[in-house]
Design a protein around this motif. Sequence first.
Motif, PDB file in Angstrom:
ATOM      1  N   GLN A  81       0.902  -1.155   0.281  1.00  0.00           N
ATOM      2  CA  GLN A  81       0.110   0.043  -0.017  1.00  0.00           C
ATOM      3  C   GLN A  81       0.879   1.221  -0.145  1.00  0.00           C
ATOM      4  O   GLN A  81       1.595   1.413   0.992  1.00  0.00           O
ATOM      5  N   LEU A 125      -5.425  -6.475   3.329  1.00  0.00           N
ATOM      6  CA  LEU A 125      -5.888  -5.053   3.203  1.00  0.00           C
ATOM      7  C   LEU A 125      -7.276  -5.029   3.542  1.00  0.00           C
ATOM      8  O   LEU A 125      -7.898  -5.798   2.742  1.00  0.00           O
ATOM      9  N   ALA A 143      -7.805   2.470  -1.409  1.00  0.00           N
ATOM     10  CA  ALA A 143      -6.144   2.228  -1.100  1.00  0.00           C
ATOM     11  C   ALA A 143      -5.713   1.993  -2.531  1.00  0.00           C
ATOM     12  O   ALA A 143      -6.150   1.739  -3.423  1.00  0.00           O
ATOM     13  N   VAL A 172      -2.732   0.874  -4.255  1.00  0.00           N
ATOM     14  CA  VAL A 172      -1.562  -0.219  -4.026  1.00  0.00           C
ATOM     15  C   VAL A 172      -0.605  -0.594  -5.223  1.00  0.00           C
ATOM     16  O   VAL A 172      -1.186  -0.550  -6.331  1.00  0.00           O
ATOM     17  N   ASN A 228      -0.717   1.219   7.490  1.00  0.00           N
ATOM     18  CA  ASN A 228      -1.464   2.097   6.367  1.00  0.00           C
ATOM     19  C   ASN A 228      -2.565   2.781   6.526  1.00  0.00           C
ATOM     20  O   ASN A 228      -3.202   3.199   5.770  1.00  0.00           O
TER      21      ASN A 228
END
Length: 588
Positions: free
Chosen positions: A300, A317, A325, A327, A526
Amino acid sequence: MYTPKKKAAIFTRRQFIFASAGSGAGLLATAMFKANRINANSQVDITKFTESLPTPFAGSPPSTLMIAKNSHSFHRNLGASPTLSYGGLSILGPTIEVTRGTPLRINVVNNIVGNHPFLGAVDTGLHGTLESDKNSPRVSLHLHGSNTEAKSDGYPMDTFRPGQNYLYNFNNNQEAATLWYHDHAMGITGLNVLAGLAGFYLIRDVDDPVGGHGPLGLPSGAPYEVPLVIQDRSFNSDGSMSHPNQPPWLVEYVVGVATVNGKAWPNLNVDRTLYRFRIINGSSARTYNLKLSSKQAIIQIGTDQGMLNAPVYLSHLLLSPGERADVLIDFSGSLPGDKIVLENDAISPYPNGRANLIIFNPELPEIMQFTVNATAAASKPIPKMLRLHKPQIKPIAVKPIRQRFLTLVEITGPTGPIVLLLNNVYWDETFKNPELMERPKVDTVEQWNIINLQPVAHPMHLHLVPFQILNRQKINPAKYLKAYLATGPRTVLIEHAMGGPTVPTGYPPPDPTPFAIGAARPPAPNEAGWKDTVLANPYEVTRLIVPFGAKAAENLPFSNSFIGTYVWHCHMLGHEDNEMMLPYEITA
């Protein structure tokens, strides 16, 4: 424009729910009806990984965006389903790409002709929903994550009907990020989004420019930068999307088919190199805990509001509705012909489901597949620093001028939840009793403490402003609730929920700190960036640091200070449509 419904309509809604929940036989029949109706896709052979993933790459920003009825096939074995769409597409809207600081004006035109695709599910008992929404649906466009003026925010009462239009001004004075636009009409947001009213909106800047070739060396453009919007759906045997008729209200739309970019369980052929995926959880109520069957890392690099300081290597995730997100996935070590499945092991409603016959909540263990092409491996470096031309993200140093304590609660009847509330306050109460509305001052920093008193996690979204997660901490819900109910004498619930309990509740709710269990936990690595949607876990307080204007603190990711009325709400769309949303006003 929306006009608040009379209180009598709310009474009728609540009376109906209590009256319809009488016998055990009636409850079982209702549960069987919901399960059969919402899982109608079992009648159709929807094979996995046989559909090619559509790739909604960005084009030139439009000046006009038409909303109209259309049709779309989600799978080769399904017929076409009626949809609502932006920009003449069959499902979802065009991916809009802009550069930081370059404003965009979009004239959005409601050109919907005929009945709503979910005609039977348009529930006039939900606050703000109108009888005319069945054959003349209202719309309101919200750019989720945008720092923009109030009149362009997609306020749920700023709706417009077929034959009408609305001009939105997006200044784009914020860091590069994965935003998305979607419908936000009061009472029918969930149905409109499920029908197709959503699309990507990518803001670029010097670290992540339009056309790629930026200093980070990230994959960019076709085919190596791929937007992915994940939405679970259910289908009737004719291929049309399925949603139970309402009432009774469906508390959470959690169903058994994964669609990505409008295709059921699709496949994407990938080269043996590095890819960038811009992921949106666009589902109505489902939280995903994503992982790869190959056991490799999901890397991420960005969250809701832009880049992290450095990449975070994840085995899973977690992404709740409304969250995004950014990524990277590296396929350079994969072999030609490898098939890698994007998997999900989250139970919905997250984290434990609901122990209730009337709630149908199937697991959804597979989302899509990647098939590795027979190309030469081309490894690319992962940047170690992600904010080359932007300040590193650090905790806001300014002391909050105020703490707000904000509760997530529900009224429950014999069949389960009847309505979900913030601070035990109904939407229309805030206009009768202004003291019940949160009113932060512009260019100040506040601490918002979200106290979840329910067994279900809620993704909480603040319009306009990004925030930082300070920490999360478990509380003793029984002891806290006792103190909360003892702070009366406000008795709002008896006024609204006919047949429901008389519960004196105070405002504001008490500080949960004396009821804390164990130490506070910092955000996950994250999550340690700028956010606009946060998952508030059951029986915890989630503490946020919120700057209400660009002058509130240093090194903020946006450049404007706006005043006006916005909203904060749960992003489980069935909750949002049934009172789990309140206005708040930023004042001068």
